[in-house]
Design a protein around this motif. Structure first.
Motif, short mmCIF file in Angstrom:
data_model
loop_
_atom_site.label_atom_id
_atom_site.label_comp_id
_atom_site.label_asym_id
_atom_site.label_seq_id
_atom_site.Cartn_x
_atom_site.Cartn_y
_atom_site.Cartn_z
N GLU A 239 18.27 2.42 -6.57
CA GLU A 239 18.59 3.41 -6.19
C GLU A 239 17.80 4.27 -5.03
O GLU A 239 17.30 4.62 -6.19
N GLY A 240 17.71 3.90 -4.01
CA GLY A 240 17.18 4.70 -2.85
C GLY A 240 15.50 4.20 -3.24
O GLY A 240 14.69 2.76 -3.33
N ASP A 241 15.02 5.19 -3.67
CA ASP A 241 13.41 4.06 -4.44
C ASP A 241 12.89 4.23 -5.61
O ASP A 241 11.77 3.66 -5.39
N ALA A 242 14.43 4.68 -5.93
CA ALA A 242 14.34 3.82 -7.46
C ALA A 242 14.80 2.75 -8.46
O ALA A 242 15.83 1.96 -7.68
N LEU A 243 13.57 2.04 -8.40
CA LEU A 243 14.06 0.68 -9.76
C LEU A 243 14.02 1.28 -10.83
O LEU A 243 13.33 1.01 -11.37
N HIS A 244 15.44 0.35 -11.51
CA HIS A 244 15.47 0.57 -13.07
C HIS A 244 15.43 -1.25 -13.27
O HIS A 244 16.39 -1.77 -12.62
N VAL A 245 14.60 -0.96 -14.47
CA VAL A 245 14.75 -2.96 -14.53
C VAL A 245 15.07 -2.34 -16.57
O VAL A 245 15.14 -2.08 -17.31
N SER A 246 16.32 -3.19 -16.56
CA SER A 246 16.53 -3.55 -17.91
C SER A 246 15.92 -4.42 -18.61
O SER A 246 16.58 -5.56 -17.77
N CYS A 247 15.70 -5.10 -19.93
CA CYS A 247 15.47 -6.22 -20.83
C CYS A 247 15.73 -6.40 -21.64
O CYS A 247 15.71 -5.21 -22.68
N SER A 248 15.49 -7.42 -21.95
CA SER A 248 14.53 -7.72 -23.87
C SER A 248 13.80 -7.12 -24.13
O SER A 248 12.84 -6.96 -23.20
N PRO A 249 13.66 -6.81 -25.75
CA PRO A 249 12.74 -5.88 -25.93
C PRO A 249 11.00 -6.05 -25.68
O PRO A 249 10.74 -6.93 -25.62
N ALA A 250 10.08 -5.35 -24.59
CA ALA A 250 9.32 -5.45 -24.14
C ALA A 250 7.91 -4.92 -24.22
O ALA A 250 8.62 -3.67 -24.37
N ASN A 251 6.61 -5.17 -24.20
CA ASN A 251 5.87 -4.31 -24.67
C ASN A 251 5.09 -3.65 -22.89
O ASN A 251 4.44 -2.78 -23.11
N HIS A 252 5.64 -4.62 -22.02
CA HIS A 252 4.93 -4.60 -20.94
C HIS A 252 5.60 -4.91 -20.25
O HIS A 252 6.68 -6.01 -19.82
N ILE A 253 6.86 -4.00 -19.20
CA ILE A 253 7.06 -3.90 -17.88
C ILE A 253 6.76 -3.74 -16.84
O ILE A 253 5.83 -2.45 -16.45
N ILE A 254 6.64 -4.66 -15.59
CA ILE A 254 5.42 -4.88 -14.36
C ILE A 254 6.28 -4.83 -13.38
O ILE A 254 6.80 -5.95 -13.13
N VAL A 255 5.66 -3.88 -11.92
CA VAL A 255 6.12 -4.23 -10.96
C VAL A 255 4.36 -4.83 -10.27
O VAL A 255 3.55 -3.98 -9.65
N SER A 256 4.98 -5.79 -9.35
CA SER A 256 3.31 -6.23 -9.13
C SER A 256 3.82 -6.66 -7.54
O SER A 256 5.04 -7.00 -6.66
N GLY A 257 3.15 -6.09 -6.37
CA GLY A 257 3.55 -5.69 -4.99
C GLY A 257 1.78 -6.90 -4.20
O GLY A 257 1.13 -7.85 -5.07
N ILE A 258 1.59 -6.70 -3.25
CA ILE A 258 0.91 -7.33 -2.36
C ILE A 258 -1.49 -6.08 -2.68
O ILE A 258 -1.42 -5.21 -3.27
N VAL A 289 8.10 -9.17 -17.06
CA VAL A 289 8.22 -8.44 -18.46
C VAL A 289 8.28 -9.31 -19.06
O VAL A 289 7.78 -10.68 -19.86
N ILE A 290 7.57 -9.14 -20.64
CA ILE A 290 6.69 -8.79 -21.96
C ILE A 290 6.52 -8.56 -22.93
O ILE A 290 6.53 -7.45 -23.04
N GLY A 291 7.05 -9.85 -23.54
CA GLY A 291 7.56 -9.41 -25.10
C GLY A 291 6.66 -9.33 -25.91
O GLY A 291 5.18 -9.57 -25.71
N LYS A 292 6.32 -8.86 -27.32
CA LYS A 292 5.60 -8.33 -28.37
C LYS A 292 5.02 -9.98 -28.68
O LYS A 292 3.74 -9.89 -28.85
N ASN A 293 5.46 -10.81 -28.97
CA ASN A 293 4.75 -12.16 -28.82
C ASN A 293 3.63 -12.73 -26.81
O ASN A 293 3.76 -14.34 -27.85
N GLY A 294 4.33 -12.42 -26.17
CA GLY A 294 3.90 -12.40 -25.10
C GLY A 294 5.06 -13.52 -23.92
O GLY A 294 4.78 -14.36 -23.00
N GLN A 295 5.84 -13.61 -24.63
CA GLN A 295 7.06 -14.41 -24.22
C GLN A 295 7.18 -13.67 -22.17
O GLN A 295 7.41 -12.17 -22.99
#
Ligand code: ZN
Ligand code: ZN
Length: 308
Positions: A239-258, A289-295
């Motif tokens: 939504e504009g410059d906002a990115l919303h991520v929804s996912c299974s339970p995660a300990n790390h949610i990452i946006v990567s670029g150049i 998206v990385i879950g608590k067991n590394g998935q």
């Protein structure tokens, strides 16, 4: 206007499948039927039995595995092969490995003179989705990755190479190609041979109109999928410059670029994260998206000039 990014912009559930695997047609341990039953029991919707296409009978066959008779209403196979040609450094046989999904059954193996670029073009012209298989497994160099960059995709995770060789990733190779401006997608696969418990570790989730081989191949050519070793992405909303991520339970949610461009959310069992991309200086972004067991789940890269 909020915009759901593909493949999350459809109402129907995503299909789960494995694009890379082997049977007794080449060097796998199980028949096509046994492999199909195994994956159907795991809850998959489709598989590709991508047997090696080459004339060394110790591991390959000179014909494509014809699996059409196995297709059912609720489970399909994609005619596929792992293509080989000469010229790869750091491989004991000097062979390239490319997975081609959606091949005509009369597709011919490479001759001794065919280059990897020529072989990829030939497979693409025949209608296939072509991916650079297990770059880490056989020490693909940067020059080689660029040479093969007319492929559609890079395998960012290969389960059998992970558990049997300790080198199953491809995200570094994929990132180099993104920096070169190549609009590649990602796959996670098993490359299962059933020599070990090497099935069910890496897959893709595809947003396809229906469960047919041709629709699935069209969808993955469009990048309408994400890759997973167990984590799920449920939605990506811009939504504009906002990115919303929804996912299974995660300990790390990452946006990567150049370069080193990255944003991340850290926590325990997060099921969503919001990111402000207004000062994210990169022509593309991708989500991990990385879950608590590394998935892990990897989105495909999204290019801003195609979103706006
Ligand atoms: Zn291979
Ligand atoms: Zn393979």
């Amino acid at each position: 206007m909020p915009m759901l990014l593909p493949p999350f912009d459809q109402d129907t559930p995503l299909f789960r499948g494995n694009l890379h695997g082997h049977t007794v047609h080449s060097d796998g341990e199980k028949t096509s039927m046994e492999v199909m039953n195994f994956y159907q029991d795991l809850g998959y919707d489709f598989i590709a039995l991508s047997d090696h296409l080459w004339d060394d009978v110790s591991f390959a066959s000179t014909t494509i595995n014809d699996t059409r008779d196995l297709d059912r209403d609720d489970f399909v196979t994609i005619p596929s092969a792992e293509l080989h040609c000469l010229g790869k450094r750091y491989d004991q046989d000097g062979l390239w490995h490319l997975v081609a999904n959606g091949l005509p059954l009369d597709f011919k193996m490479a001759n001794r003179d065919e280059t990897v670029t020529q072989m990829i073009s030939r497979a693409r012209e025949a209608g296939a989705y072509v991916s650079i298989a297990h770059p880490e497994w056989y020490a693909m160099t940067t020059d080689e990755a660029i040479m093969a960059s007319s492929a559609h995709a890079v395998e960012v995770f290969n389960y059998s190479a992970t558990i049997e060789s300790g080198r199953g990733l491809g995200i570094g190779t994929a990132d180099i190609l993104l920096h070169e401006g190549k609009r590649i997608s990602f796959t996670a696969t098993d490359d299962a041979h059933f020599r070990s418990q090497d099935a069910g570790g890496g897959w893709i989730m595809v947003g396809s109109d229906d469960l047919t081989s041709s629709s699935l191949v069209d969808a993955i050519k469009d990048g309408r999928h994400y890759s997973s070793t167990g984590a799920e992405i449920h939605a990506l909303l811009m939504e504009g410059d906002a990115l919303h991520v929804s996912c299974s339970p995660a300990n790390h949610i990452i946006v990567s670029g150049i370069g080193y461009a990255a944003l991340s959310a850290q926590g325990q069992n997060m099921t969503y994260a919001d990111f402000d991309l207004s000062s994210f200086a990169s022509p593309y972004f991708r989500i991990t998206v990385i879950g608590k067991n590394g998935q892990t789940a990897w989105s495909n890269p999204y290019w801003l000039d195609q979103l706006r």
